[in-house]
Design a protein around this motif. Structure first.
Motif, short mmCIF file in Angstrom:
data_model
loop_
_atom_site.label_atom_id
_atom_site.label_comp_id
_atom_site.label_asym_id
_atom_site.label_seq_id
_atom_site.Cartn_x
_atom_site.Cartn_y
_atom_site.Cartn_z
N MET A 1 0.81 -1.22 0.00
CA MET A 1 0.00 0.00 0.00
C MET A 1 0.85 1.28 0.00
N ARG A 2 2.06 1.21 0.50
CA ARG A 2 2.91 2.40 0.45
C ARG A 2 3.29 2.73 -1.00
N PHE A 3 3.41 1.69 -1.82
CA PHE A 3 3.69 1.94 -3.24
C PHE A 3 2.48 2.60 -3.90
N TRP B 1 -0.07 7.59 -5.89
CA TRP B 1 -1.14 8.59 -5.78
C TRP B 1 -0.57 9.98 -5.50
N GLU B 2 0.47 10.06 -4.69
CA GLU B 2 1.07 11.37 -4.39
C GLU B 2 1.65 12.00 -5.65
N ILE B 3 2.37 11.20 -6.44
CA ILE B 3 2.92 11.70 -7.70
C ILE B 3 1.79 12.11 -8.64
N TRP B 4 0.74 11.30 -8.70
CA TRP B 4 -0.40 11.60 -9.58
C TRP B 4 -1.07 12.90 -9.17
N LEU C 1 -3.25 18.82 -7.59
CA LEU C 1 -4.27 18.59 -6.59
C LEU C 1 -3.61 18.39 -5.22
N PRO C 2 -4.25 18.85 -4.15
CA PRO C 2 -3.68 18.64 -2.81
C PRO C 2 -3.70 17.16 -2.44
#
Length: 220
Positions: free
Chosen positions: A18-20, A25-28, A34-35
């Motif tokens: 899930m960390r991957f 998602w953070e990069i996306w 988007l915040p």
């Protein structure tokens, strides 16, 4: 307390990945300006489908556009995670004991088919499950109980006879709504995150912490 069927969530439960997903998602989010609140994103979204998550950002986008946005995120995840695919400790031993007791097993995951292949095929366990259920087959994501109930139906067992393994609060809630007991797998969150669920019978860091012989009801 012994059970006649096992239902596994996949991401964060069968594999510790899930960390991957969160990193992807953070990069996306950055790419789309988007915040992103990494501290809460997992608890708020794990178990929901990509379309359900992205639909909140882009309510006017077509289903095809949401799929394209989702594929972008999944490509980031796959590139990062593929070299690290491995089962959570004790999973294969638990599955072997379930097989020996003739206890059927299923996967109930919000992951799209391409992500299911990324996890189950390298480990070589796809064919050991009686069924694999996901929202891609027309069901709602968690916390709705749909995919757990369908898994039980396909295995020919009552919901109350199923034990669910989950790493996310939305998944535990889905199991509760399905009338199923659950084990919280602590790959992402601490046990305190699941303390308020009355259907959780154990919280473990991996499957090796479980007494499988006491959990499995031998099916003849």
């Amino acid at each position: 307390m012994a059970f006649g069927a096992l239902i596994f969530d996949m991401d964060g439960t069968i594999v510790d990945n899930m960390r991957f997903h969160d990193d992807a998602w953070e990069i996306w989010h950055r790419k789309h300006h988007l915040p992103f609140d990494k501290a809460t994103f997992f608890s708020r979204t794990a178990g929901r489908t990509n379309a359900e998550i992205l639909g909140e950002y882009f309510p006017k986008r077509s289903p095809e556009e949401l799929v394209a946005l989702s594929e972008d995120k999944e490509a980031l995840y796959e590139e990062a995670f593929k070299p690290h695919v491995a089962p959570v400790r004790g999973l294969l031993d638990l599955m072997a004991k379930a097989d020996a007791a003739h206890v059927p097993m299923a996967v109930a995951t919000a992951a799209p088919p391409r992500n299911i292949a990324v996890v189950l095929d390298p480990i070589g366990i796809r064919n050991r499950f009686a069924t694999i259920v996901s929202p891609s087959q027309g069901y709602r994501g968690k916390p709705h109980p749909d995919i757990f109930l369908v898994a039980a139906e396909r295995m020919g067992v009552k919901p109350a006879d199923c034990l669910v393994f989950e790493d996310a609060p939305l998944g535990i809630e889905a199991a509760r709504r399905a009338g199923m007991k659950a084990v919280a797998v602590l790959t992402m969150l601490k046990a305190e995150a699941f303390a308020h669920f009355d259907n959780v019978i154990a919280a473990v860091h991996d499957f090796g912490e479980l007494d499988a012989d006491r959990l499995l009801r031998k099916v003849v």
